[in-house]
Each structure stands twice: as structure tokens, then as C-alpha cells.
Design a protein around this motif. Structure first.
Motif, PDB file in Angstrom:
ATOM      1  N   GLN A 114       0.829  -1.195   0.000  1.00 21.00           N
ATOM      2  CA  GLN A 114       0.000   0.000   0.000  1.00 21.00           C
ATOM      3  C   GLN A 114       0.867   1.249   0.000  1.00 21.00           C
ATOM      4  O   GLN A 114       1.978   1.244   0.514  1.00 21.00           O
ATOM      5  N   SER A 115       0.319   2.307  -0.569  1.00 18.64           N
ATOM      6  CA  SER A 115       1.014   3.590  -0.601  1.00 18.64           C
ATOM      7  C   SER A 115      -0.012   4.710  -0.684  1.00 18.64           C
ATOM      8  O   SER A 115      -1.110   4.516  -1.200  1.00 18.64           O
ATOM      9  N   LEU A 116       0.363   5.850  -0.175  1.00 19.42           N
ATOM     10  CA  LEU A 116      -0.482   7.028  -0.303  1.00 19.42           C
ATOM     11  C   LEU A 116      -0.099   7.785  -1.561  1.00 19.42           C
ATOM     12  O   LEU A 116       1.070   7.825  -1.938  1.00 19.42           O
ATOM     13  N   ALA A 117      -1.087   8.370  -2.207  1.00 19.24           N
ATOM     14  CA  ALA A 117      -0.847   9.113  -3.445  1.00 19.24           C
ATOM     15  C   ALA A 117      -1.773  10.312  -3.475  1.00 19.24           C
ATOM     16  O   ALA A 117      -2.795  10.356  -2.792  1.00 19.24           O
ATOM     17  N   THR A 118      -1.425  11.278  -4.294  1.00 21.59           N
ATOM     18  CA  THR A 118      -2.223  12.482  -4.480  1.00 21.59           C
ATOM     19  C   THR A 118      -2.887  12.441  -5.840  1.00 21.59           C
ATOM     20  O   THR A 118      -2.231  12.132  -6.845  1.00 21.59           O
TER      21      THR A 118
END
Length: 170
Positions: A3-7
Motif C-alpha cells: 500500500q502507498s499514499l498518493a495524491t
């Protein structure tokens, strides 16, 4: 699932384009202050990646600038790594064995033919990997999926990737 956070940088009808920063494991390593790679990762920011993510199964709206969590299965990452790294290596070894048999044993020649067969085998393996990767890229397991919409970022410094310890200033 990785998982990763993205904009979110663009919103279209059935997909969004997100920007996320490449993460390294140097942020959690105990010897990051004495390691050359850890020092370099603090100085240089991670590489930006733009990804298209499907929103067909999303029931809420997404706007540009929002933080989202995206995920990719570990199985697809491992299979991709095997395809890209192991297949060309195996083909190169098979090319070496073929060249050894053909040029040295049968023809009694030198090793230049063996080297050429090894390189040809490696190139053949890369070609197969590229062809297979093209077919795998359209499958859903090999595409990042949108896990959840988190909303607006708390601060401007967190808009790229809130999980990355490498991009924070210390």
C-alpha cells in the motif's frame, strides 16, 4: 497487499491519475546514518510516479488534490520480478550452454561464439519478458487498485506521500 499514499492529479470518467513518490527502505533501517545509501536517500528526493487507477467500483467522488490509498498485490510484484530478472538470466545460461556445446565441443572453436550465444540468449529472454509483460499489464491483478479515499492533506508537505520517511526533513 503493498500500500502507498498518493495524491490525485487528474480525474476522468472511470479512472484517476495519481502521483506517488518512490519509497526506499532506508527510512526504517537502523544503520541509515552510517550507510552511504541512507545518506544519499535523505539528500535526494524520491522519484515521482504517475499512475492511472480505475474508479469503476468507487461509490464516492474523488477530487484533484485529495489523498488516496492505492495498493498492489505482492503476488503480482513477485511474478513481475521473476519475469524481468530470472527469465532473461535463465535464457542467458541456456544460450551459454548451447554455445559451449555448439562452438567448443562440436566445432572446436573459441569462446567468442559462446559469449555471442549467451548474449543472444539474454536478449531472447528480455524479448519474451517484454512481450509477456505487455499482456500481463492489462490484467487487473497487475494494476494498482484504489483502496480508499482519505480526503484533503493536512499540510502541503504531505501531499506527495505521507508514508515516506525519506522525503521528510530531519
Amino acid at each position: 497487499m503493498m500500500q502507498s499514499l498518493a495524491t490525485v492529479v487528474a480525474v476522468e470518467k472511470h479512472h484517476i491519475t495519481v502521483s506517488c513518490q518512490q519509497q526506499t527502505s532506508c527510512g526504517s533501517c537502523a544503520s541509515q546514518n552510517s550507510c552511504g545509501t541512507g545518506v544519499v536517500s535523505k539528500v535526494l528526493p524520491g522519484r515521482q510516479h504517475l499512475l492511472k487507477v480505475s474508479t469503476r467500483h468507487l461509490h464516492e467522488s474523488v477530487a484533484v488534490g485529495q489523498l488516496v490509498e492505492i495498493g498492489l498485490s505482492e503476488r503480482s510484484v513477485l511474478q513481475s520480478a521473476l519475469l524481468v530478472y530470472v527469465l532473461p538470466l535463465i535464457c542467458m545460461l541456456l544460450g551459454t550452454l548451447l554455445g559451449q556445446w555448439w562452438f567448443v565441443i562440436l566445432a572446436g572453436g573459441g569462446e567468442l561464439g559462446v559469449i555471442a550465444c549467451a548474449l543472444a540468449g539474454g536478449a531472447f529472454g528480455l524479448g519474451i519478458a517484454k512481450w509477456r509483460a505487455k499482456h500481463l499489464s492489462v490484467q487487473g491483478d497487475y494494476q494498482p487498485s484504489l483502496l480508499r479515499v482519505l480526503g484533503q492533506p493536512v499540510a502541503d508537505g504531505l501531499t506527495i506521500n505521507a508514508l515516506s520517511k525519506d522525503s521528510s526533513s530531519r
